[in-house]
Design a protein around this motif. Structure first.
Motif, PDB file in Angstrom:
ATOM      1  N   SER A 217     -23.323  42.718   3.998  1.00 57.07           N
ATOM      2  CA  SER A 217     -23.931  41.668   4.809  1.00 57.07           C
ATOM      3  C   SER A 217     -23.463  41.695   6.254  1.00 57.07           C
ATOM      4  O   SER A 217     -24.149  41.185   7.141  1.00 57.07           O
ATOM      5  CB  SER A 217     -23.636  40.296   4.197  1.00 57.07           C
ATOM      6  N   ASN A 218     -22.307  42.302   6.519  1.00 58.27           N
ATOM      7  CA  ASN A 218     -21.759  42.282   7.873  1.00 58.27           C
ATOM      8  C   ASN A 218     -22.212  43.437   8.746  1.00 58.27           C
ATOM      9  O   ASN A 218     -22.524  43.261   9.924  1.00 58.27           O
ATOM     10  CB  ASN A 218     -20.224  42.278   7.821  1.00 58.27           C
ATOM     11  N   ASN A 219     -22.248  44.652   8.150  1.00 58.81           N
ATOM     12  CA  ASN A 219     -22.423  45.840   8.977  1.00 58.81           C
ATOM     13  C   ASN A 219     -23.601  46.716   8.583  1.00 58.81           C
ATOM     14  O   ASN A 219     -23.706  47.850   9.040  1.00 58.81           O
ATOM     15  CB  ASN A 219     -21.134  46.677   8.948  1.00 58.81           C
ATOM     16  N   GLY A 220     -24.492  46.225   7.754  1.00 59.49           N
ATOM     17  CA  GLY A 220     -25.683  46.989   7.407  1.00 59.49           C
ATOM     18  C   GLY A 220     -25.405  48.113   6.441  1.00 59.49           C
ATOM     19  O   GLY A 220     -24.720  47.947   5.429  1.00 59.49           O
ATOM     20  N   LEU A 221     -25.917  49.310   6.751  1.00 59.46           N
ATOM     21  CA  LEU A 221     -25.809  50.473   5.873  1.00 59.46           C
ATOM     22  C   LEU A 221     -24.646  51.356   6.309  1.00 59.46           C
ATOM     23  O   LEU A 221     -24.563  51.758   7.470  1.00 59.46           O
ATOM     24  CB  LEU A 221     -27.110  51.276   5.922  1.00 59.46           C
ATOM     25  N   SER A 237     -23.747  55.263  10.045  1.00 58.50           N
ATOM     26  CA  SER A 237     -24.064  53.870   9.731  1.00 58.50           C
ATOM     27  C   SER A 237     -25.321  53.436  10.481  1.00 58.50           C
ATOM     28  O   SER A 237     -25.714  54.039  11.485  1.00 58.50           O
ATOM     29  CB  SER A 237     -22.903  52.942  10.106  1.00 58.50           C
ATOM     30  N   TYR A 238     -25.937  52.393   9.948  1.00 61.41           N
ATOM     31  CA  TYR A 238     -27.094  51.772  10.610  1.00 61.41           C
ATOM     32  C   TYR A 238     -26.949  50.270  10.452  1.00 61.41           C
ATOM     33  O   TYR A 238     -26.881  49.757   9.328  1.00 61.41           O
ATOM     34  CB  TYR A 238     -28.420  52.238   9.993  1.00 61.41           C
ATOM     35  N   ASN A 239     -26.892  49.556  11.578  1.00 65.92           N
ATOM     36  CA  ASN A 239     -26.700  48.108  11.536  1.00 65.92           C
ATOM     37  C   ASN A 239     -27.906  47.401  12.146  1.00 65.92           C
ATOM     38  O   ASN A 239     -28.096  47.417  13.358  1.00 65.92           O
ATOM     39  CB  ASN A 239     -25.439  47.717  12.299  1.00 65.92           C
ATOM     40  N   PRO A 240     -28.741  46.780  11.307  1.00 67.21           N
ATOM     41  CA  PRO A 240     -29.907  46.062  11.824  1.00 67.21           C
ATOM     42  C   PRO A 240     -29.567  44.686  12.379  1.00 67.21           C
ATOM     43  O   PRO A 240     -30.447  43.956  12.812  1.00 67.21           O
ATOM     44  CB  PRO A 240     -30.806  45.939  10.588  1.00 67.21           C
ATOM     45  N   PRO A 273     -28.470  58.063  11.268  1.00 69.29           N
ATOM     46  CA  PRO A 273     -29.680  57.499  10.644  1.00 69.29           C
ATOM     47  C   PRO A 273     -30.585  56.846  11.679  1.00 69.29           C
ATOM     48  O   PRO A 273     -30.108  56.277  12.664  1.00 69.29           O
ATOM     49  CB  PRO A 273     -29.124  56.477   9.653  1.00 69.29           C
ATOM     50  N   VAL A 274     -31.912  56.929  11.425  1.00 74.81           N
ATOM     51  CA  VAL A 274     -32.901  56.450  12.395  1.00 74.81           C
ATOM     52  C   VAL A 274     -33.924  55.560  11.697  1.00 74.81           C
ATOM     53  O   VAL A 274     -34.413  55.883  10.609  1.00 74.81           O
ATOM     54  CB  VAL A 274     -33.628  57.639  13.065  1.00 74.81           C
TER      55      VAL A 274
END
Length: 467
Positions: A217-221, A237-240, A273-274
């Motif tokens: 929940s804090n930092n996405g993937l 990592s990927y953070n939305p 990641p994109v």
């Protein structure tokens, strides 16, 4: 019925012959069938041989509240509150219960690998159950996690959310401890092999090749290299910047549940990641099979999407703000909700700019300001404008309200680098259809009811010819 050139066909059936899915939060797919654990109605088996026209094939009303399901051979293994429920599905139109196994806690989800079922029990950890004889399941071992810390009516900390099994290892998403890697080569004596605690508040995990994909929940993937299970390393990592709860991986793509919407991420380069696409709707769980994404849509039942991630993403600019007017100095929090974008450029209308996705800006002087957001991806750009009204500081005793909370900004949408006009969201009951790399193919849309099987609206089908 037409919604902005999208054809919606509602099929009603007062006798509930078509489908009765009241609350679908999980989904598993095997062959021509989707298996949906319905919190209210047990296991629902849906024929998806024609994805544009899914049909209810059979169902089994479990004794508890069906939470999760895994399919192996001719059996469905259901996490049903207190129990592991085993159901023979060799005849999908007439599933037969075989055996229940009580975990003594809260059986919420499940994974199956070989002769073992790995049952997630929120209170007690992972139960490893020998299912070599489905009619006589035997507890083989338990991997206990940290005890839950209670706070009022809710439990926090040390609560495992998900497990994925690959080879001799179980990969555990632990809310309190991040990613745990458990050696299950000896099922009767599982041993912690390694961990990645930086992925704390982990909600779900998927494993593909040498990588574990953990969402929190804090930092996405977080994409974690697990080639050495004893020493996992963050690779990308990927953070939305939004709440992420579920993940599924298929080929070069990761499918995420972000704030109850579906986001597709290109993971062909795990270190970078994109974003590829987004479907805005009611999404709780996802299963991917071929080019189709099967969504547990909560009260919207089972939603079937056709994903085209290789297609250039159609871009769509949109945002909202926490206030639209108030007295100087006025602090405004802008929330981006654009689709298929990789870069943001904000012009606040007072000479200041930002490239953050969700900036906070303070207007120090009174005036009427036009905010312009320009978004872009590798192929296209789009923009949206809105107005912020800032008044002079109020005199003592005057109302000092700084506007209304949660008001969406209205504005025009424009595009560049494409011959197609920009398209907005299409509203439908229970979800939005968004132009982009993911198109709505079909859905079971069932409203919640206080009584099982007392439903009138049964199915929502969106013709693929109009997508």
């Amino acid at each position: 019925m037409q919604y902005n050139n999208r054809q919606l066909l509602f099929i009603t059936d007062g006798n509930c012959r078509t489908a009765c899915i009241g609350r679908a939060k999980r989904v598993a797919v095997s062959g021509d069938y989707a298996y949906v654990p319905d919190h209210y109605n047990g296991l629902m088996i849906v024929d998806i041989s024609n994805p544009s026209s899914p049909a209810l094939k059979g169902s089994y009303d479990t004794p508890g509240n069906a939470q999760g399901v895994a399919i192996s051979g001719n059996y469905a293994y259901i996490a049903d509150g207190n129990d592991l429920v085993i159901v023979d599905i060799s005849n999908p139109s007439s599933p037969i219960p075989i055996r229940n196994y009580n975990t003594g806690g809260w059986a919420q989800d499940i994974a199956v690998s070989g002769n073992y079922a790995y049952v997630i029990d929120y209170a007690n950890g992972i139960f490893i159950v020998d299912i070599s004889n489905p009619s006589s399941p035997l507890l083989k071992g338990i991997h206990a996690t940290s005890p839950i810390i209670w706070n009022g009516d809710y439990g926090y900390g040390g609560c495992i959310k998900s497990v994925a099994v690959s080879g001799n290892y179980a990969y555990v998403a632990d809310e309190g401890n991040g990613l745990l890697i458990v050696d299950v080569s000896n099922a009767s004596s599982p041993v912690l092999k390694g961990s990645y605690p930086a992925a704390e508040y982990a909600f779900d995990v998927a494993v593909s090749g040498n990588y574990a994909y953990v969402v929190n929940s804090n930092n996405g993937l977080a994409i974690i290299d697990i080639s050495d299970p004893s020493s996992p390393v963050l690779n990308g990592s990927y953070n939305p910047e939004r709440h992420v709860e579920e993940v599924a991986v298929s080929g070069n793509y990761a499918y995420l549940v972000v704030d109850n919407s579906l986001v597709i991420i290109d993971i062909s380069n795990p270190s970078s990641p994109v974003l590829k696409g987004r479907y805005v709707g009611s999404v709780f769980d996802i299963a991917v099979s071929g080019s189709y994404v099967y969504v547990g849509g909560g009260v919207n039942g089972l939603v079937i999407l056709k994903a085209n991630p290789e297609q250039p993403a159609f871009i769509f600019a949109d945002f909202s703000s926490n206030v639209t007017s108030g007295y100087a100095p006025l602090s405004v929090r802008f929330n981006d909700s654009s689709q298929n974008t990789t870069a943001w450029n904000w012009d606040f209308g007072d000479g200041f700019n930002s490239t953050n996705q969700n900036p906070v800006h303070t207007y120090s002087s009174a005036g009427t300001y036009t905010v312009n957001l320009k978004v872009s991806n590798a192929n296209k750009t789009a923009s949206k404008e809105a107005t912020i009204f800032v008044m002079k500081t109020n005199s003592p005793g005057e109302n000092s309200s700084n506007g209304s909370e949660g008001i969406d900004c209205d504005g025009a949408i424009s595009t560049k680098g494409t011959n197609d006009p920009a398209k907005g969201s299409k509203k439908t009951p229970g979800f939005e259809i968004v132009s982009g790399g993911v198109s709505l193919l079909a859905a079971f849309w069932i409203k919640e009811s206080n009584k099982k099987h007392q439903l009138n609206e049964k199915m929502l089908v969106v013709s693929s010819d109009h997508i």
